[in-house]
Design a protein around this motif. Structure first.
Motif, PDB file in Angstrom:
ATOM      1  N   ASN A   3       0.820  -1.209   0.000  1.00  0.00           N
ATOM      2  CA  ASN A   3       0.000   0.000   0.000  1.00  0.00           C
ATOM      3  C   ASN A   3       0.851   1.255   0.000  1.00  0.00           C
ATOM      4  O   ASN A   3       0.553   2.238  -0.697  1.00  0.00           O
ATOM      5  CB  ASN A   3      -0.921   0.013   1.228  1.00  0.00           C
ATOM      6  N   ARG A   4       1.919   1.225   0.775  1.00  0.00           N
ATOM      7  CA  ARG A   4       2.818   2.373   0.843  1.00  0.00           C
ATOM      8  C   ARG A   4       3.517   2.604  -0.506  1.00  0.00           C
ATOM      9  O   ARG A   4       3.667   3.742  -0.945  1.00  0.00           O
ATOM     10  CB  ARG A   4       3.853   2.153   1.954  1.00  0.00           C
ATOM     11  N   LEU A   5       3.902   1.523  -1.140  1.00  0.00           N
ATOM     12  CA  LEU A   5       4.547   1.637  -2.453  1.00  0.00           C
ATOM     13  C   LEU A   5       3.599   2.248  -3.480  1.00  0.00           C
ATOM     14  O   LEU A   5       4.001   3.071  -4.307  1.00  0.00           O
ATOM     15  CB  LEU A   5       5.026   0.262  -2.927  1.00  0.00           C
ATOM     16  N   ARG A   6       2.326   1.873  -3.419  1.00  0.00           N
ATOM     17  CA  ARG A   6       1.349   2.439  -4.349  1.00  0.00           C
ATOM     18  C   ARG A   6       1.145   3.928  -4.082  1.00  0.00           C
ATOM     19  O   ARG A   6       1.015   4.723  -5.017  1.00  0.00           O
ATOM     20  CB  ARG A   6       0.005   1.703  -4.248  1.00  0.00           C
ATOM     21  N   GLU A   7       1.104   4.302  -2.814  1.00  0.00           N
ATOM     22  CA  GLU A   7       0.960   5.717  -2.481  1.00  0.00           C
ATOM     23  C   GLU A   7       2.125   6.523  -3.038  1.00  0.00           C
ATOM     24  O   GLU A   7       1.929   7.613  -3.604  1.00  0.00           O
ATOM     25  CB  GLU A   7       0.885   5.885  -0.962  1.00  0.00           C
ATOM     26  N   GLN A   8       3.327   6.007  -2.864  1.00  0.00           N
ATOM     27  CA  GLN A   8       4.509   6.707  -3.363  1.00  0.00           C
ATOM     28  C   GLN A   8       4.485   6.790  -4.890  1.00  0.00           C
ATOM     29  O   GLN A   8       4.812   7.829  -5.470  1.00  0.00           O
ATOM     30  CB  GLN A   8       5.777   5.999  -2.889  1.00  0.00           C
ATOM     31  N   ALA A   9       4.101   5.679  -5.539  1.00  0.00           N
ATOM     32  CA  ALA A   9       4.046   5.667  -7.000  1.00  0.00           C
ATOM     33  C   ALA A   9       3.011   6.663  -7.515  1.00  0.00           C
ATOM     34  O   ALA A   9       3.247   7.387  -8.492  1.00  0.00           O
ATOM     35  CB  ALA A   9       3.721   4.255  -7.496  1.00  0.00           C
ATOM     36  N   THR A  10       1.864   6.724  -6.851  1.00  0.00           N
ATOM     37  CA  THR A  10       0.819   7.664  -7.255  1.00  0.00           C
ATOM     38  C   THR A  10       1.307   9.108  -7.116  1.00  0.00           C
ATOM     39  O   THR A  10       1.057   9.945  -7.994  1.00  0.00           O
ATOM     40  CB  THR A  10      -0.446   7.449  -6.415  1.00  0.00           C
TER      41      THR A  10
END
Length: 302
Positions: free
Chosen positions: A59-66
């Motif tokens: 989830n954290r990786l997706r937030e950063q990618a977004t």
């Protein structure tokens, strides 16, 4: 084929952001729409030996990618480009190539880590996979070509190296289309490979002038391509050089102020790529300008 849509992947690194801005320059000149893509690398959350909460990491990786994709999308929009931002989860190289196919992108513009060594093995592996597997042209931009101190990229000249192979000839036709879209001059370059000359000399028992024969073939081929370019109202320059092909291509681009190099690559890997693709690989790593690479099946599709 022309560039009407360009996919620009980013991992948030400085090289990727600098390359994206050169991609924006290209999109502006082509009047192309931009798709900014950031991939949340699933291998980080599922790494061997990790015993924590992989879902929270994911989830954290997706937030950063977004956040990365949105920031670059906003930058593109501020420059007056039509731009969208997308986040995906998976293996970056595969996700980039799949996105390009699914959304019928005309090209991918991606940063590389440069000239070699451990850094390239880690950071450049994604760009390498994209170059080898993408079904659309890939514009690779290494750190020197993407320098923040450089002026905005404007393509007025395109270098089209050729060795007379079917792949090289197909890329030239593609290069003519791009030159028409960009109103650019094409430079047609053939390099008499010094290593090949030595090998042929060692295998030939006659006193034939191998260099003269190769030069005559190259001259005929370049003259034919130049005439074709001029028939399409494209300014064309022809040159023959002697030496190591990759070195001569990069040097010509530097000395003649070339803005973009377009070359073919052998594709997915193995022995053929080692032989045919090695020149392109060397040029991608060492050129001080962006390099467009195309696999043979790309050039046959349009």
């Amino acid at each position: 084929m022309t560039f009407d849509t360009i996919l620009i992947p980013t991992d948030g690194s400085d090289p990727a952001k600098a390359a994206a801005r050169r991609g924006f320059d290209l999109a502006a000149q082509c009047n192309a729409a931009v798709h900014v893509l950031s991939v949340a690398d699933s291998s980080i959350a599922t790494g061997a030996g990790y015993s924590g909460d992989s879902q929270s990491i994911r989830n954290r990786l997706r937030e950063q990618a977004t956040a990365r994709a949105t920031a670059l999308r906003d930058e593109a929009t501020e420059r007056g480009l039509e731009a969208t931002a997308t986040t995906r989860e998976g293996i970056p190289g595969k996700e980039i190539v799949d996105y390009a196919d699914e959304h019928a992108m005309d090209a991918i513009a991606i940063g590389t880590s440069g000239r070699g060594g451990v850094t390239r093995a880690v950071v450049g592996s994604v760009a390498d996979k994209v170059v080898r597997t993408a079904s659309v042209p890939v514009v690779t931009i290494n750190p020197e070509a993407a320098s923040e101190t450089a002026e905005a990229l404007t393509i007025d000249s395109i270098l089209l190296p050729t060795d007379g192979s079917d792949t090289a000839e197909a890329v030239i036709q593609y290069g003519f289309d791009l030159a028409t879209q960009l109103d650019a001059t094409v430079h047609l370059l053939s390099v008499i490979d010094s290593d090949r000359v030595q090998m042929l000399s060692a295998l030939t028992d006659t006193d034939a002038d191998i260099v003269a024969e190769l030069r005559e073939r190259a001259t005929d081929g370049l003259d034919e391509r130049a005439a074709e370019a001029r028939a399409h109202d494209i300014d064309a320059v022809t040159t023959i050089r002697d030496g190591v092909p990759a070195e001569e291509i990069v040097d010509y681009a530097d000395t003649e102020g070339i803005d973009l190099i377009a070359m073919g690559t052998a594709g997915r890997g193995g022995f053929e790529r080692f032989i045919v693709g090695s020149v392109t690989d060397d040029v991608v790593r060492t050129a001080t300008v962006p390099v467009v690479t195309m696999r043979p099946n790309e050039t046959d599709s349009d």
